[in-house]
Design a protein around this motif. Structure first.
Motif, PDB file in Angstrom:
ATOM      1  N   GLY A   1      -0.563   7.162  20.428  1.00  0.00           N
ATOM      2  CA  GLY A   1       0.771   6.566  20.457  1.00  0.00           C
ATOM      3  C   GLY A   1       1.220   6.090  19.087  1.00  0.00           C
ATOM      4  N   SER A   2       0.292   5.567  18.288  1.00  0.00           N
ATOM      5  CA  SER A   2       0.633   5.119  16.939  1.00  0.00           C
ATOM      6  C   SER A   2       1.082   6.284  16.070  1.00  0.00           C
ATOM      7  CB  SER A   2      -0.570   4.423  16.287  1.00  0.00           C
ATOM      8  OG  SER A   2      -0.847   3.191  16.917  1.00  0.00           O
ATOM      9  N   ILE A   3       0.438   7.435  16.240  1.00  0.00           N
ATOM     10  CA  ILE A   3       0.845   8.614  15.477  1.00  0.00           C
ATOM     11  C   ILE A   3       2.271   9.012  15.849  1.00  0.00           C
ATOM     12  CG2 ILE A   3       0.394  11.060  15.069  1.00  0.00           C
ATOM     13  CD1 ILE A   3      -2.572  10.468  15.559  1.00  0.00           C
TER      14      ILE A   3
ATOM     15  N   PHE B   1       0.827  -1.198   0.000  1.00  0.00           N
ATOM     16  CA  PHE B   1       0.000   0.000   0.000  1.00  0.00           C
ATOM     17  C   PHE B   1       0.868   1.257   0.000  1.00  0.00           C
ATOM     18  CE2 PHE B   1      -2.085  -3.377   2.462  1.00  0.00           C
ATOM     19  CZ  PHE B   1      -3.124  -3.649   1.602  1.00  0.00           C
ATOM     20  N   THR B   2       1.815   1.308  -0.909  1.00  0.00           N
ATOM     21  CA  THR B   2       2.698   2.449  -1.003  1.00  0.00           C
ATOM     22  C   THR B   2       2.047   3.551  -1.819  1.00  0.00           C
ATOM     23  OG1 THR B   2       3.743   1.567  -2.989  1.00  0.00           O
ATOM     24  CG2 THR B   2       4.728   0.981  -0.864  1.00  0.00           C
ATOM     25  N   GLY B   3       2.578   4.738  -1.710  1.00  0.00           N
ATOM     26  CA  GLY B   3       2.055   5.860  -2.470  1.00  0.00           C
ATOM     27  C   GLY B   3       2.538   7.161  -1.878  1.00  0.00           C
ATOM     28  N   GLU B   4       2.443   8.200  -2.666  1.00  0.00           N
ATOM     29  CA  GLU B   4       2.959   9.491  -2.235  1.00  0.00           C
ATOM     30  C   GLU B   4       2.232  10.020  -1.015  1.00  0.00           C
ATOM     31  OE1 GLU B   4       3.569  13.982  -4.118  1.00  0.00           O
ATOM     32  OE2 GLU B   4       2.903  12.317  -5.388  1.00  0.00           O
ATOM     33  N   CYS B   5       0.939   9.767  -0.923  1.00  0.00           N
ATOM     34  CA  CYS B   5       0.130  10.328   0.176  1.00  0.00           C
ATOM     35  C   CYS B   5      -0.165   9.307   1.273  1.00  0.00           C
ATOM     36  CB  CYS B   5      -1.183  10.865  -0.382  1.00  0.00           C
ATOM     37  SG  CYS B   5      -1.003  12.187  -1.589  1.00  0.00           S
ATOM     38  N   THR B   6       0.515   8.163   1.254  1.00  0.00           N
ATOM     39  CA  THR B   6       0.185   7.095   2.200  1.00  0.00           C
ATOM     40  C   THR B   6       0.377   7.529   3.639  1.00  0.00           C
ATOM     41  OG1 THR B   6       0.879   5.453   0.573  1.00  0.00           O
ATOM     42  CG2 THR B   6       0.664   4.717   2.848  1.00  0.00           C
ATOM     43  N   GLU B   7       1.488   8.178   3.924  1.00  0.00           N
ATOM     44  CA  GLU B   7       1.758   8.591   5.300  1.00  0.00           C
ATOM     45  C   GLU B   7       0.742   9.616   5.777  1.00  0.00           C
ATOM     46  OE1 GLU B   7       5.334  10.416   8.082  1.00  0.00           O
ATOM     47  OE2 GLU B   7       5.665  10.078   5.952  1.00  0.00           O
ATOM     48  N   LEU B   8       0.393  10.553   4.921  1.00  0.00           N
ATOM     49  CA  LEU B   8      -0.594  11.569   5.281  1.00  0.00           C
ATOM     50  C   LEU B   8      -1.947  10.935   5.571  1.00  0.00           C
ATOM     51  CD1 LEU B   8      -1.334  14.555   5.600  1.00  0.00           C
ATOM     52  CD2 LEU B   8      -1.818  14.616   3.136  1.00  0.00           C
ATOM     53  N   ILE B   9      -2.355   9.988   4.727  1.00  0.00           N
ATOM     54  CA  ILE B   9      -3.639   9.316   4.927  1.00  0.00           C
ATOM     55  C   ILE B   9      -3.623   8.506   6.219  1.00  0.00           C
ATOM     56  CG2 ILE B   9      -5.174   7.526   4.008  1.00  0.00           C
ATOM     57  CD1 ILE B   9      -4.334   8.435   1.205  1.00  0.00           C
ATOM     58  N   GLN B  10      -2.520   7.814   6.467  1.00  0.00           N
ATOM     59  CA  GLN B  10      -2.425   6.999   7.680  1.00  0.00           C
ATOM     60  C   GLN B  10      -2.515   7.855   8.929  1.00  0.00           C
ATOM     61  OE1 GLN B  10       1.073   4.549   7.899  1.00  0.00           O
ATOM     62  NE2 GLN B  10       0.883   4.282  10.109  1.00  0.00           N
ATOM     63  N   ASN B  11      -1.758   8.953   8.957  1.00  0.00           N
ATOM     64  CA  ASN B  11      -1.790   9.832  10.132  1.00  0.00           C
ATOM     65  C   ASN B  11      -3.162  10.483  10.301  1.00  0.00           C
ATOM     66  OD1 ASN B  11       0.875   9.320  10.867  1.00  0.00           O
ATOM     67  ND2 ASN B  11       1.677  11.009   9.641  1.00  0.00           N
ATOM     68  N   PHE B  12      -3.808  10.803   9.184  1.00  0.00           N
ATOM     69  CA  PHE B  12      -5.146  11.393   9.263  1.00  0.00           C
ATOM     70  C   PHE B  12      -6.146  10.405   9.862  1.00  0.00           C
ATOM     71  CE2 PHE B  12      -9.350  11.667   7.254  1.00  0.00           C
ATOM     72  CZ  PHE B  12      -9.781  12.886   7.766  1.00  0.00           C
ATOM     73  N   LEU B  13      -6.114   9.144   9.388  1.00  0.00           N
ATOM     74  CA  LEU B  13      -7.049   8.142   9.902  1.00  0.00           C
ATOM     75  C   LEU B  13      -6.755   7.785  11.357  1.00  0.00           C
ATOM     76  CD1 LEU B  13      -7.393   5.816   6.777  1.00  0.00           C
ATOM     77  CD2 LEU B  13      -9.069   7.429   7.684  1.00  0.00           C
ATOM     78  N   ASP B  14      -5.474   7.763  11.721  1.00  0.00           N
ATOM     79  CA  ASP B  14      -5.133   7.543  13.129  1.00  0.00           C
ATOM     80  C   ASP B  14      -5.659   8.686  13.991  1.00  0.00           C
ATOM     81  OD1 ASP B  14      -3.865   5.066  13.102  1.00  0.00           O
ATOM     82  OD2 ASP B  14      -1.933   5.909  12.553  1.00  0.00           O
ATOM     83  N   ALA B  15      -5.485   9.924  13.506  1.00  0.00           N
ATOM     84  CA  ALA B  15      -5.979  11.082  14.255  1.00  0.00           C
ATOM     85  C   ALA B  15      -7.502  11.069  14.345  1.00  0.00           C
ATOM     86  CB  ALA B  15      -5.496  12.374  13.600  1.00  0.00           C
ATOM     87  N   LEU B  16      -8.163  10.625  13.258  1.00  0.00           N
ATOM     88  CA  LEU B  16      -9.620  10.536  13.261  1.00  0.00           C
ATOM     89  C   LEU B  16     -10.102   9.527  14.299  1.00  0.00           C
ATOM     90  CD1 LEU B  16     -12.356  11.277  11.966  1.00  0.00           C
ATOM     91  CD2 LEU B  16     -11.962   9.444  10.320  1.00  0.00           C
ATOM     92  N   CYS B  17      -9.494   8.336  14.302  1.00  0.00           N
ATOM     93  CA  CYS B  17      -9.865   7.315  15.291  1.00  0.00           C
ATOM     94  C   CYS B  17      -9.557   7.788  16.706  1.00  0.00           C
ATOM     95  CB  CYS B  17      -9.124   6.013  14.998  1.00  0.00           C
ATOM     96  SG  CYS B  17      -9.708   5.133  13.528  1.00  0.00           S
ATOM     97  N   CYS B  18      -8.446   8.492  16.849  1.00  0.00           N
ATOM     98  CA  CYS B  18      -8.080   9.024  18.158  1.00  0.00           C
ATOM     99  C   CYS B  18      -9.138  10.001  18.652  1.00  0.00           C
ATOM    100  CB  CYS B  18      -6.712   9.701  18.066  1.00  0.00           C
ATOM    101  SG  CYS B  18      -6.080  10.363  19.620  1.00  0.00           S
TER     102      CYS B  18
END
Length: 203
Positions: free
Chosen positions: A190-192, A118-135
């Motif tokens: 913590g994941s973020i 699941f690589t991609g230019e925006c992968t890290e941004l999407i992951q941090n956004f979804l982690d922040a959303l769940c948080c």
């Protein structure tokens, strides 16, 4: 950057082989902590969901007193569906479990296949956004349930809170759900932090 260091970002934040300052020992500790966070997120999200949906109020009953007919003390048949805060907590736990499961499989697939997933230019941004959303969702679910279920009203249930009025077993399940929502808030935060430590560019 110091001489010899690279300013190139890893291709994917899911690449657990990313270089981390501090040596292999520190990198191993961070990677293990990151995977542990994901496993705990999945486990606590499922625990929260199961605990909340187990509250059906089916065991509610009336206890007789010595004051005569009509004086029985009845426990309200509260179900988790009776309260918006518990329904919201249930929905958030489902979202959290799906995201935690996806991230767990992504990390395991990356390690087992020795390749990036699941690589991609925006992968890290999407992951941090979804982690922040769940948080944020878990924090909101915790605060909403904790305040609405523990607050009392003089003209409702003789001044007792909802938790005080429930069956002891159901109240225990409700407290488990509230507690796991708070733990999920901490784990996603913590994941973020671990993700930023592992995968962002060294300054």
């Amino acid at each position: 950057l110091t001489e010899g260091s690279s300013s190139k970002m890893p291709a994917s934040p899911l690449d657990v082989e990313a270089q981390v300052d501090g040596g292999n020992g520190n990198r191993w500790f961070l990677e293990t902590s990151y995977l542990a966070c994901r496993v705990l997120e999945l486990a606590f999200a499922l625990w929260c969901f199961i605990a909340i949906v187990s509250i059906t109020g089916a065991d509610a009953k009336c206890n007789p007193t010595t004051a005569g007919p009509g004086s029985d003390i009845c426990i309200p048949p509260y179900s988790f569906e009776n309260f918006p805060s518990t329904v919201f907590m249930c929905v958030v736990s489902v979202i959290s479990s799906i995201w935690g499961l996806f991230m767990f499989f992504a990390i395991v697939a990356s390690k087992c296949a020795d390749t990036e997933c699941f690589t991609g230019e925006c992968t890290e941004l999407i992951q941090n956004f979804l982690d922040a959303l769940c948080c944020g969702l878990n924090c909101g679910a915790f605060l909403w349930a904790a305040t609405s279920l523990t607050s009392s009203q003089p003209d409702v249930n003789q001044g007792d809170s909802i938790l005080d009025s429930m069956q002891p077993k159901d109240a225990q399940y409700m407290q488990m759900g509230i507690a796991t929502s708070f733990l999920l808030f901490v784990l996603f935060a913590g994941s973020i932090g671990l993700n930023l430590k592992l995968y962002t560019k060294a300054q």
